[in-house]
Design a protein around this motif. Structure first.
Motif, PDB file in Angstrom:
ATOM      1  N   LEU A 166      -7.379   5.187 -24.474  1.00 27.86           N
ATOM      2  CA  LEU A 166      -7.073   3.818 -23.697  1.00 27.86           C
ATOM      3  C   LEU A 166      -7.172   2.623 -24.761  1.00 27.86           C
ATOM      4  N   ASP A 167      -7.557   2.737 -26.020  1.00 26.76           N
ATOM      5  CA  ASP A 167      -7.545   1.837 -26.598  1.00 26.76           C
ATOM      6  C   ASP A 167      -6.016   1.118 -26.939  1.00 26.76           C
ATOM      7  N   TYR A 168      -5.190   1.779 -26.747  1.00 30.24           N
ATOM      8  CA  TYR A 168      -3.968   1.454 -27.141  1.00 30.24           C
ATOM      9  C   TYR A 168      -2.903   1.674 -25.929  1.00 30.24           C
ATOM     10  N   TYR A 169      -3.244   1.994 -24.762  1.00 30.87           N
ATOM     11  CA  TYR A 169      -2.371   2.553 -23.442  1.00 30.87           C
ATOM     12  C   TYR A 169      -3.226   1.826 -22.035  1.00 30.87           C
ATOM     13  N   GLY A 170      -2.390   1.304 -21.270  1.00 29.70           N
ATOM     14  CA  GLY A 170      -2.689   1.008 -20.149  1.00 29.70           C
ATOM     15  C   GLY A 170      -2.297   2.116 -19.085  1.00 29.70           C
ATOM     16  N   ILE A 171      -3.179   1.904 -17.956  1.00 33.31           N
ATOM     17  CA  ILE A 171      -3.120   3.064 -16.677  1.00 33.31           C
ATOM     18  C   ILE A 171      -2.903   2.407 -15.459  1.00 33.31           C
ATOM     19  N   ALA A 172      -1.985   2.821 -14.573  1.00 37.78           N
ATOM     20  CA  ALA A 172      -1.957   2.117 -13.170  1.00 37.78           C
ATOM     21  C   ALA A 172      -1.980   3.432 -12.214  1.00 37.78           C
ATOM     22  N   TRP A 173      -2.597   2.949 -11.213  1.00 33.95           N
ATOM     23  CA  TRP A 173      -2.818   3.742  -9.978  1.00 33.95           C
ATOM     24  C   TRP A 173      -1.690   3.656  -8.853  1.00 33.95           C
ATOM     25  N   PHE A 174      -1.247   4.450  -8.239  1.00 35.82           N
ATOM     26  CA  PHE A 174      -0.452   4.516  -7.193  1.00 35.82           C
ATOM     27  C   PHE A 174      -0.920   5.498  -6.108  1.00 35.82           C
ATOM     28  N   ARG A 175      -0.105   5.147  -4.945  1.00 35.40           N
ATOM     29  CA  ARG A 175      -0.319   6.247  -4.113  1.00 35.40           C
ATOM     30  C   ARG A 175       0.847   6.449  -3.273  1.00 35.40           C
ATOM     31  N   GLN A 176       1.004   7.702  -2.548  1.00 32.41           N
ATOM     32  CA  GLN A 176       2.269   7.958  -1.754  1.00 32.41           C
ATOM     33  C   GLN A 176       1.991   8.713  -0.447  1.00 32.41           C
ATOM     34  N   VAL A 177       2.410   8.184   0.681  1.00 32.20           N
ATOM     35  CA  VAL A 177       2.294   9.011   1.671  1.00 32.20           C
ATOM     36  C   VAL A 177       3.759   9.327   1.895  1.00 32.20           C
ATOM     37  N   PRO A 178       4.021  10.728   2.645  1.00 33.79           N
ATOM     38  CA  PRO A 178       5.087  11.471   2.641  1.00 33.79           C
ATOM     39  C   PRO A 178       6.080  10.655   3.520  1.00 33.79           C
ATOM     40  N   GLY A 179       7.397  10.538   3.032  1.00 43.01           N
ATOM     41  CA  GLY A 179       8.288   9.812   3.927  1.00 43.01           C
ATOM     42  C   GLY A 179       8.424   8.176   3.515  1.00 43.01           C
ATOM     43  N   LYS A 180       7.431   7.640   2.748  1.00 41.99           N
ATOM     44  CA  LYS A 180       7.055   6.409   2.571  1.00 41.99           C
ATOM     45  C   LYS A 180       7.074   6.136   0.877  1.00 41.99           C
ATOM     46  N   GLU A 181       7.454   4.816   0.506  1.00 37.76           N
ATOM     47  CA  GLU A 181       7.700   4.772  -1.010  1.00 37.76           C
ATOM     48  C   GLU A 181       6.304   4.784  -1.674  1.00 37.76           C
TER      49      GLU A 181
END
Length: 129
Positions: free
Chosen positions: A29-44
């Protein structure tokens, strides 16, 4: 090889809190960023938050005030703290990285899903009302 693994999901009641973890392997993590996402079936898939290698954070307006993200670099882990959960937060939650050193939160969150090269398998969160 970069690998991500989420954990911490579960079944909770509305108003409860959960903390999701994303452990990184094969990179720091000293070099790379992390993102969080979520998904519901049928939705983006919805982008929620991001933390860059320098510790800068971004949180989507849709969850701002309830969700925060932070990292423990000693554990190479990024967390998504979710408070005051609502039924509409029910989804599969993923962490991802573009695998590029020193990307900003804007650069990461602006990428299409296919440009985020590394994803975890996700962790299910179910919030009952």
């Amino acid at each position: 090889q970069i690998q991500l693994e989420e954990s911490g999901g579960g079944v909770v009641q509305a108003g409860d809190s959960l903390r999701l973890s994303c452990v990184g392997r094969g990179f720091t993590l000293d070099y790379y960023g992390i993102a969080w996402f979520r998904q519901v079936p049928g939705k983006e898939r919805e982008g929620l938050s991001c933390i860059s290698s320098d510790g800068s954070t971004y949180v989507s307006d849709s969850v701002k005030g309830r969700f925060t993200t932070y990292s423990d670099k000693a554990k190479n882990t990024v967390y998504l703290q979710m408070n005051d959960l609502k039924a509409e937060d029910t989804a599969v939650y993923y962490c991802a990285t573009d695998g590029l050193k020193f990307s900003t939160t804007h650069q990461i969150m602006s990428k299409e899903a296919l440009e985020l090269l590394y994803w975890g398998r996700g962790t299910q969160v179910n919030v009952s009302s």
